[in-house]
Scaffold this active site. Structure first.
Site, PDB file in Angstrom:
ATOM      1  CE  LYS A  18      -2.015  -0.918   3.803  1.00  0.00           C
ATOM      2  NZ  LYS A  18      -1.522  -2.267   4.003  1.00  0.00           N
ATOM      3  CD  GLN A 225      -2.901  -1.878  10.697  1.00  0.00           C
ATOM      4  OE1 GLN A 225      -3.895  -1.187  10.793  1.00  0.00           O
ATOM      5  NE2 GLN A 225      -1.728  -1.472  11.118  1.00  0.00           N
TER       6      GLN A 225
HETATM    7  P1  IMP Z   1      -1.636  -5.169  16.419  1.00  0.00           P
HETATM    8  O1  IMP Z   1      -2.205  -4.310  15.367  1.00  0.00           O
HETATM    9  O2  IMP Z   1      -0.222  -4.818  16.808  1.00  0.00           O
HETATM   10  O3  IMP Z   1      -2.545  -5.300  17.632  1.00  0.00           O
HETATM   11  O4  IMP Z   1      -1.500  -6.660  15.827  1.00  0.00           O
HETATM   12  C1  IMP Z   1      -2.654  -7.450  15.539  1.00  0.00           C
HETATM   13  C2  IMP Z   1      -2.422  -8.297  14.291  1.00  0.00           C
HETATM   14  O5  IMP Z   1      -2.342  -7.448  13.156  1.00  0.00           O
HETATM   15  C3  IMP Z   1      -1.119  -9.107  14.302  1.00  0.00           C
HETATM   16  O6  IMP Z   1      -1.358 -10.334  13.623  1.00  0.00           O
HETATM   17  C4  IMP Z   1      -0.159  -8.244  13.503  1.00  0.00           C
HETATM   18  O7  IMP Z   1       0.862  -8.997  12.905  1.00  0.00           O
HETATM   19  C5  IMP Z   1      -1.119  -7.669  12.472  1.00  0.00           C
HETATM   20  N1  IMP Z   1      -0.676  -6.382  11.932  1.00  0.00           N
HETATM   21  C6  IMP Z   1      -0.761  -5.180  12.517  1.00  0.00           C
HETATM   22  N2  IMP Z   1      -0.280  -4.224  11.704  1.00  0.00           N
HETATM   23  C7  IMP Z   1       0.108  -4.828  10.578  1.00  0.00           C
HETATM   24  C8  IMP Z   1       0.657  -4.357   9.345  1.00  0.00           C
HETATM   25  O8  IMP Z   1       0.876  -3.166   9.122  1.00  0.00           O
HETATM   26  N3  IMP Z   1       0.920  -5.320   8.405  1.00  0.00           N
HETATM   27  C9  IMP Z   1       0.639  -6.625   8.622  1.00  0.00           C
HETATM   28  N4  IMP Z   1       0.126  -7.105   9.740  1.00  0.00           N
HETATM   29  C10 IMP Z   1      -0.142  -6.222  10.716  1.00  0.00           C
END
Ligand code: IMP
Length: 430
Positions: A18, A225
């Site tokens: 992205k 994300q």
């Molecule tokens: P959090 O956003 O840190 O709470 O992570 C929750 C889930 O989202 C985990 O599986 C992370 O690896 C995934 N995740 C969060 N941000 C990203 C991103 O920018 N790219 C890929 N995976 C993400």
């Protein structure tokens, strides 16, 4: 009202490229808005033989004519934001425009410690594999109404009393689990100082964005994300704590849904996932997965973890298109597939022997589905120097055309390498 807006959303599990696509379209934009997430996201942008890494700053930050916004739906680690601003300034980017929503919530060190604590306390099968940046606990505090917002950083009395209340509760929890407690002094001063550093950039961004849209200026909404990590429409609980869908933009920015126009879904030519959770198209052939991982540099930008690799999954894509209202797609990392004899595409799933073409809501059921794939012949040629669709080898063209056919959506863009010049636009969308 017909506005000139483009929302760019990830359609898979994040890391679809992205940043690169947003950077490409940002060249046409007058405003770039990040609407959710925080420094759990990350990407590198390469141009003029320089490499810049961004976690929080919107992708229009390198262009002095673009107004950049961190909207109220984001969660901001202000200490990291100040560091990121100073880093790009040291790299020569001095002339930029940035505005930060006074309503965005602040990530504090206790959120970061809680993020790790929740992960560590969970049984193995329930661990989410978060980035441990404090994202979930900050959004939880927002919902609990215990959050501290950017506007609070500018009000010494309020900031002080809110930090005291938060520490009273959080320190009890940390003590119970034998973890470090935080003193008022170690939190208050650096956060107050960060607020003072950012003061000139803090404003009600909802009105700012609305004014741009109503003046018919080009506004780009930059998602972090991907749809499968959406808190509501992803593979809950193995998701992030916000919604990356374009349907969340009006709420996260504070504008009318009627002010949005096109949505562009960014689609990796195959699939990847970091962290735990169902991944039906995951490659079982570890050698092949490793080849793709190395060629595509599939290691987390934030956590450096190796990403899991899978074939392109059309079921996931249709889910993203449906829940996010995607008008066009940009296919990235097509060059990584060069050299494969055959490429598989997941088109549906088998659940208890029955064919299904949707994503089951219960992640345990989703984990049981088997992918139904079909094969396409690959191509040998290096495509990194290709400048148009016509220059692609026939089998690469066929692959893209097949994606359009099975997803019933037009490809506007594809990319064949990390550089800005390796993004090719087929159809104008912004
Ligand atoms: P959090 O956003 O840190 O709470 O992570 C929750 C889930 O989202 C985990 O599986 C992370 O690896 C995934 N995740 C969060 N941000 C990203 C991103 O920018 N790219 C890929 N995976 C993400």
């Amino acid at each position: 009202m017909n506005t000139k807006s483009l929302a760019i959303v990830g359609t898979q599990w994040g890391d679809e490229g992205k940043g690169k696509i947003t950077d490409y379209y940002a060249a046409h934009a007058e405003m770039v808005v990040r609407y959710q997430g925080g420094n759990n996201a990350g990407h590198t942008i390469k141009f003029d033989n320089k490499e810049f890494s961004l976690n929080l700053l919107p992708s229009g930050i390198f262009n002095p004519n673009i107004t950049n916004v961190l909207a109220s739906g984001t969660v901001i680690d202000v200490i990291q934001l100040v560091k990121e601003i100073k880093r790009i300034e040291e790299q020569g980017i001095k002339d930029y425009q940035l505005f930060i929503s006074d309503k965005a919530h602040v990530i504090f060190p206790y959120h970061i410690q809680m993020d790790g604590m929740f992960e560590d306390l969970k049984t193995e099968e329930n661990k989410i594999g978060t980035t441990r940046k404090g994202i979930g606990p900050t959004y939880s505090d927002k919902a609990l109404r215990d959050g501290i917002r950017i506007c609070d950083l500018l009000n010494a009395k309020k900031l002080s009393s809110k930090i005291k209340d938060n520490l009273a509760i959080k320190n009890k929890i940390f003590t119970a689990f034998g973890l470090k407690t935080f003193t008022f002094e170690e939190i208050y001063q650096p956060y107050y100082d960060a607020g003072q550093f950012l003061k000139s950039k803090i404003t009600d961004t909802s009105r700012l964005v609305e004014n741009f849209l109503k003046a018919n200026k080009k506004v780009l909404f930059e998602g972090a994300q991907g749809v499968m990590l959406c808190l509501d429409h992803g593979t809950y609980p193995f998701v992030t704590s916000s919604s990356p869908t374009s349907s969340s933009i009006p709420y996260n920015v504070g504008i009318s849904p009627k002010l949005l126009s096109n949505t562009l879904g960014v689609v990796k030519a195959y699939s990847t996932r970091v962290g735990a959770g169902a991944f039906p198209s995951e490659l079982q052939d570890q050698m092949l997965a490793n080849d793709i991982r190395i060629k595509g540099n599939e290691f987390g930008t934030v956590t450096k973890r190796p990403r899991r690799i899978g074939w392109f999954d059309a079921v996931i894509l249709r889910h993203a298109i449906r829940t996010s209202g995607i008008d066009f797609i940009a296919v990235t990392l097509l060059d990584v597939l060069s050299g494969l004899k055959e490429i598989e595409i997941v088109d549906s799933y088998l659940l208890e022997g029955k064919k299904i073409d949707f994503v089951p809501s219960d992640v345990e059921i989703f984990e049981q589905v088997e992918p139904v794939t079909f094969k396409m012949p690959g191509w040998e040629e290096d495509i990194t120097q290709v400048k148009s669709f016509d220059e692609l080898p026939q089998n690469a063209k066929n692959y893209l055309l097949k994606l359009e056919e099975i997803l019933e959506v037009k490809i506007s863009t594809f990319s064949v390498g990390p550089d800005r010049s390796q993004t090719i636009e087929i159809k104008e969308v912004f």
